[in-house]
Scaffold this motif. Structure first.
Motif, PDB file in Angstrom:
ATOM      1  N   UNK A 365      29.405 -40.789  34.345  1.00 36.22           N
ATOM      2  CA  UNK A 365      29.501 -40.290  35.736  1.00 36.22           C
ATOM      3  C   UNK A 365      29.641 -38.774  35.744  1.00 36.22           C
ATOM      4  N   UNK A 366      30.507 -38.255  34.887  1.00 31.45           N
ATOM      5  CA  UNK A 366      30.747 -36.807  34.893  1.00 31.45           C
ATOM      6  C   UNK A 366      29.481 -36.026  34.539  1.00 31.45           C
ATOM      7  N   UNK A 367      28.688 -36.573  33.618  1.00 35.47           N
ATOM      8  CA  UNK A 367      27.456 -35.874  33.228  1.00 35.47           C
ATOM      9  C   UNK A 367      26.487 -35.798  34.421  1.00 35.47           C
ATOM     10  N   UNK A 368      26.370 -36.907  35.136  1.00 36.62           N
ATOM     11  CA  UNK A 368      25.466 -36.927  36.294  1.00 36.62           C
ATOM     12  C   UNK A 368      26.012 -36.036  37.410  1.00 36.62           C
ATOM     13  N   UNK A 369      27.310 -36.079  37.604  1.00 35.43           N
ATOM     14  CA  UNK A 369      27.927 -35.224  38.653  1.00 35.43           C
ATOM     15  C   UNK A 369      27.654 -33.755  38.372  1.00 35.43           C
ATOM     16  N   UNK A 371      25.087 -32.471  36.797  1.00 35.80           N
ATOM     17  CA  UNK A 371      23.683 -32.178  37.127  1.00 35.80           C
ATOM     18  C   UNK A 371      23.531 -31.942  38.630  1.00 35.80           C
ATOM     19  N   UNK A 372      24.156 -32.825  39.403  1.00 39.08           N
ATOM     20  CA  UNK A 372      24.034 -32.717  40.862  1.00 39.08           C
ATOM     21  C   UNK A 372      24.664 -31.401  41.343  1.00 39.08           C
ATOM     22  N   UNK A 373      25.819 -31.080  40.798  1.00 41.43           N
ATOM     23  CA  UNK A 373      26.517 -29.859  41.236  1.00 41.43           C
ATOM     24  C   UNK A 373      25.688 -28.616  40.912  1.00 41.43           C
ATOM     25  N   UNK A 374      25.086 -28.559  39.730  1.00 45.05           N
ATOM     26  CA  UNK A 374      24.297 -27.374  39.348  1.00 45.05           C
ATOM     27  C   UNK A 374      23.037 -27.261  40.202  1.00 45.05           C
ATOM     28  N   UNK A 375      22.422 -28.417  40.505  1.00 46.64           N
ATOM     29  CA  UNK A 375      21.219 -28.381  41.351  1.00 46.64           C
ATOM     30  C   UNK A 375      21.586 -27.852  42.741  1.00 46.64           C
ATOM     31  N   UNK A 376      22.715 -28.313  43.267  1.00 46.50           N
ATOM     32  CA  UNK A 376      23.130 -27.861  44.610  1.00 46.50           C
ATOM     33  C   UNK A 376      23.440 -26.367  44.594  1.00 46.50           C
ATOM     34  N   UNK A 377      24.083 -25.932  43.532  1.00 47.38           N
ATOM     35  CA  UNK A 377      24.439 -24.508  43.440  1.00 47.38           C
ATOM     36  C   UNK A 377      23.172 -23.646  43.408  1.00 47.38           C
ATOM     37  N   UNK A 378      22.209 -24.069  42.598  1.00 43.00           N
ATOM     38  CA  UNK A 378      20.978 -23.269  42.513  1.00 43.00           C
ATOM     39  C   UNK A 378      20.206 -23.318  43.839  1.00 43.00           C
ATOM     40  N   UNK A 379      20.196 -24.475  44.480  1.00 38.80           N
ATOM     41  CA  UNK A 379      19.483 -24.568  45.763  1.00 38.80           C
ATOM     42  C   UNK A 379      20.078 -23.586  46.769  1.00 38.80           C
ATOM     43  N   UNK A 393      15.869 -29.804  50.799  1.00 38.02           N
ATOM     44  CA  UNK A 393      17.270 -29.711  50.365  1.00 38.02           C
ATOM     45  C   UNK A 393      17.503 -30.674  49.206  1.00 38.02           C
ATOM     46  N   UNK A 394      18.519 -30.385  48.376  1.00 38.46           N
ATOM     47  CA  UNK A 394      18.743 -31.276  47.246  1.00 38.46           C
ATOM     48  C   UNK A 394      19.058 -32.705  47.683  1.00 38.46           C
ATOM     49  N   UNK A 395      18.384 -33.641  47.065  1.00 39.64           N
ATOM     50  CA  UNK A 395      18.791 -35.046  47.114  1.00 39.64           C
ATOM     51  C   UNK A 395      19.301 -35.291  45.702  1.00 39.64           C
ATOM     52  N   UNK A 396      20.589 -35.512  45.567  1.00 38.21           N
ATOM     53  CA  UNK A 396      21.209 -35.585  44.241  1.00 38.21           C
ATOM     54  C   UNK A 396      20.831 -34.310  43.478  1.00 38.21           C
ATOM     55  N   UNK A 450      20.195 -34.186  29.017  1.00 39.07           N
ATOM     56  CA  UNK A 450      21.492 -34.507  28.412  1.00 39.07           C
ATOM     57  C   UNK A 450      22.262 -33.256  27.996  1.00 39.07           C
ATOM     58  N   UNK A 451      21.568 -32.270  27.411  1.00 40.11           N
ATOM     59  CA  UNK A 451      22.289 -31.112  26.875  1.00 40.11           C
ATOM     60  C   UNK A 451      22.224 -29.895  27.792  1.00 40.11           C
ATOM     61  N   UNK A 452      21.660 -30.067  28.973  1.00 44.24           N
ATOM     62  CA  UNK A 452      21.565 -28.947  29.918  1.00 44.24           C
ATOM     63  C   UNK A 452      22.964 -28.471  30.314  1.00 44.24           C
ATOM     64  N   UNK A 453      23.108 -27.138  30.395  1.00 47.46           N
ATOM     65  CA  UNK A 453      24.359 -26.566  30.885  1.00 47.46           C
ATOM     66  C   UNK A 453      24.060 -25.784  32.169  1.00 47.46           C
ATOM     67  N   UNK A 454      25.115 -25.364  32.833  1.00 47.40           N
ATOM     68  CA  UNK A 454      24.933 -24.531  34.021  1.00 47.40           C
ATOM     69  C   UNK A 454      24.177 -23.271  33.644  1.00 47.40           C
ATOM     70  N   UNK A 455      24.487 -22.745  32.459  1.00 49.30           N
ATOM     71  CA  UNK A 455      23.817 -21.526  32.008  1.00 49.30           C
ATOM     72  C   UNK A 455      22.305 -21.744  31.861  1.00 49.30           C
ATOM     73  N   UNK A 456      21.915 -22.919  31.385  1.00 53.62           N
ATOM     74  CA  UNK A 456      20.475 -23.202  31.271  1.00 53.62           C
ATOM     75  C   UNK A 456      19.811 -23.162  32.648  1.00 53.62           C
ATOM     76  N   UNK A 457      20.508 -23.731  33.638  1.00 56.45           N
ATOM     77  CA  UNK A 457      19.945 -23.754  34.991  1.00 56.45           C
ATOM     78  C   UNK A 457      19.761 -22.317  35.487  1.00 56.45           C
TER      79      UNK A 457
END
Ligand code: PLP
Length: 474
Positions: A365-369, A371-379, A393-396, A450-457
């Motif tokens: 769950x935390x890994x998926x959360x 991803x969603x948080x970083x996508x929203x931040x970048x959007x 707008x971001x969907x997930x 799987x290994x994506x970080x906020x920095x990668x985004x």
């Protein structure tokens, strides 16, 4: 190959795999080769005598690797993810060693029983009620085809299976424009015909189908003597993540006694997080639902989780039991080949079992959360950038955008953004793909590796801005 040589090469392959994954972030994400470049390096005829493994392995690095697109790259933001993970990889090694054909219970009882158990774990993880049974299909396309064949047969009283479709009534299937092309393909293969896939208009911010329009289309078809058989609802469409209002759609399906299949191929994995389950409200009233752990649940391709409320309708549609497939004295056992289109089945449950046990649900769950948080931040960042436009707008963890700098004519924006996508992917720091949305060329961005970080985004975004700025000056 003798046992000792095999052992040495198996170790070498394991080391190669770990080294590859450790260094994958240094490679260009998308393969940087021209069409035919790999093919030309491969000998025209097969070797008549065996070659040393050393030579074969060297050619893996020299010939094959330059032609690979790196789906496990931390800056892969194209299409949808096909993420994987070390526990899943270890399970795949073991699965390959076993090389079992799991078509019947008796061809590997453990494979069948583990599949039943892990599919029930997944059912609980995404919050589906107990009256759903699960089977692992090779793909969401296969699951959707199985679902539409079942729907067709249910609507025709199983006469299609028995007599074929010629001379029978016209069968109709309903979906929005936002569903994946696997629905179009299934309608075709099921003999329903392209013209009988009825497109229901969409409304609202999630681009979901309008339930009133759906209801009206079904009534009109019935009055015209046609047989409304199935509705395919989309939970996270491929283009921009469209979601149908499943609750309202399920009410229409129930009112008319029509089969409801939910395609949650990508977004389904996120349903393990209770806070995202609003999107699937009503799915508990569906007849079938598919989602792909091989997309966003850290499990190697192929692994599609297909849940059905009435397995008998599925096995009555797809199950055949010729004499050579009977399990003597045990014909009551579950033989999963009767739930799927192919007879042969890989032992796919093992990797899911490894993944779920190794991470535990809370970590998944935390890994998926994240991803969603970083996508929203970048959007949000893109939305605030005067040179760019957030087009959905971001969907997930999926949104779309386009480059729209001042001074460029609206008519030229499609071509400009097509050039931008090409340049981004030639550059190699990240990988993005496009779709058409509201009649515009837009660039998709999804976070799910799987290994994506906020920095990668953020690195990917910096690359996009830099390349976009270069387009205007050069
Ligand atoms: N449905 C949706 C929403 C998808 O996005 C995809 C693939 O991206 C599919 C179905 C097809 O998935 P598969 O490759 O498992 O057939």
């Amino acid at each position: 190959m003798d046992d000792e040589t095999f052992r040495a090469w198996a170790h070498r392959a394991a080391d190669w795999s770990v080294d590859y994954l450790e260094g994958v972030g240094e490679r260009p994400v998308r393969a940087q080769v021209a069409p035919g470049e790999i093919f030309r390096q491969l000998p025209e005829a097969p070797p008549t005598a065996g070659e040393p493994m050393e030579a074969i392995f060297a050619d893996l690095d020299r010939v094959v690797m330059p032609g690979m697109t790196h789906w496990q790259h931390p800056r892969f933001f194209a299409y949808f993810p096909a993420n994987a993970s070390p526990p899943s990889l270890v399970a795949e090694f073991v699965t390959a060693a076993l090389a079992a054909q799991c078509m019947l219970w008796q061809t590997s009882p453990a494979a069948t029983e583990l599949e039943t158990r892990v599919m029930d774990w997944l059912r609980q993880m995404i919050g589906l009620p107990q009256d759903f049974s699960g089977v692992i299909q090779d793909s969401a396309s296969g699951a959707t085809l199985a679902a539409l064949l079942t729907a067709r047969e249910r609507a025709l009283g199983f006469a299609g299976n028995a007599q074929g479709l010629a001379g029978g009534p016209t069968v109709r299937v309903y979906a929005s424009q936002q569903v994946h092309s696997s629905v179009d393909k299934a309608v075709r293969i099921a003999g329903i015909g392209d013209a009988n896939l009825v497109r229901i208009p969409v409304t609202g911010p999630l681009h979901g189908m309008d339930p009133d329009a759906l209801d009206a289309a079904i009534r009109a078809d019935r009055e015209a003597g046609m047989v409304p058989a199935a509705i395919v609802a989309c939970l996270g469409g491929t283009g921009i993540g469209a979601c149908d209002p499943i609750d309202a759609v399920a009410a229409v399906a129930q009112r008319h006694g029509i089969f409801l299949h939910v395609d949650a191929a990508w977004a389904g994995s996120a349903m393990i997080c209770p806070e995202f389950r609003d999107l699937m409200r009503g799915a508990e009233r569906a007849d079938s639902l598919v989602f792909n752990p091989h997309k966003w649940l850290f499990t190697h391709f192929d692994c599609s989780a297909h849940f059905v409320r009435d397995p008998k309708a599925l096995t009555d549609t797809l199950g055949l039991r010729p004499a050579y497939l009977r399990t003597l004295g045990r014909d009551g056992v579950v033989d999963y080949n009767e739930w799927s289109i192919p007879l042969g089945r890989r032992f796919r449950a093992l990797k899911l079992w490894f993944v779920i046990r190794s991470y535990g649900v809370e970590t998944l769950r935390d890994m998926i959360r994240a991803h969603v948080a970083w996508a929203r931040e970048l959007a949000e960042i893109i939305d605030a950038d005067p040179d760019f436009e957030l087009t959905s707008a971001p969907v997930l963890s999926l949104f779309s955008f386009r480059y729209a700098p001042a001074g460029v004519e609206a008519d030229d924006l499609d071509a400009l953004n097509a050039r931008l996508v090409e340049r981004i992917n030639d550059d190699g720091r990240t990988y993005l793909t496009q779709t058409r949305h509201e009649n515009r060329f837009v660039i998709r961005f999804q976070v799910g590796q799987t290994t994506t970080t906020r920095e990668d985004v953020m690195t990917a975004w910096a690359a996009v801005r830099e390349i976009a700025a270069g387009l205007r000056t050069g």
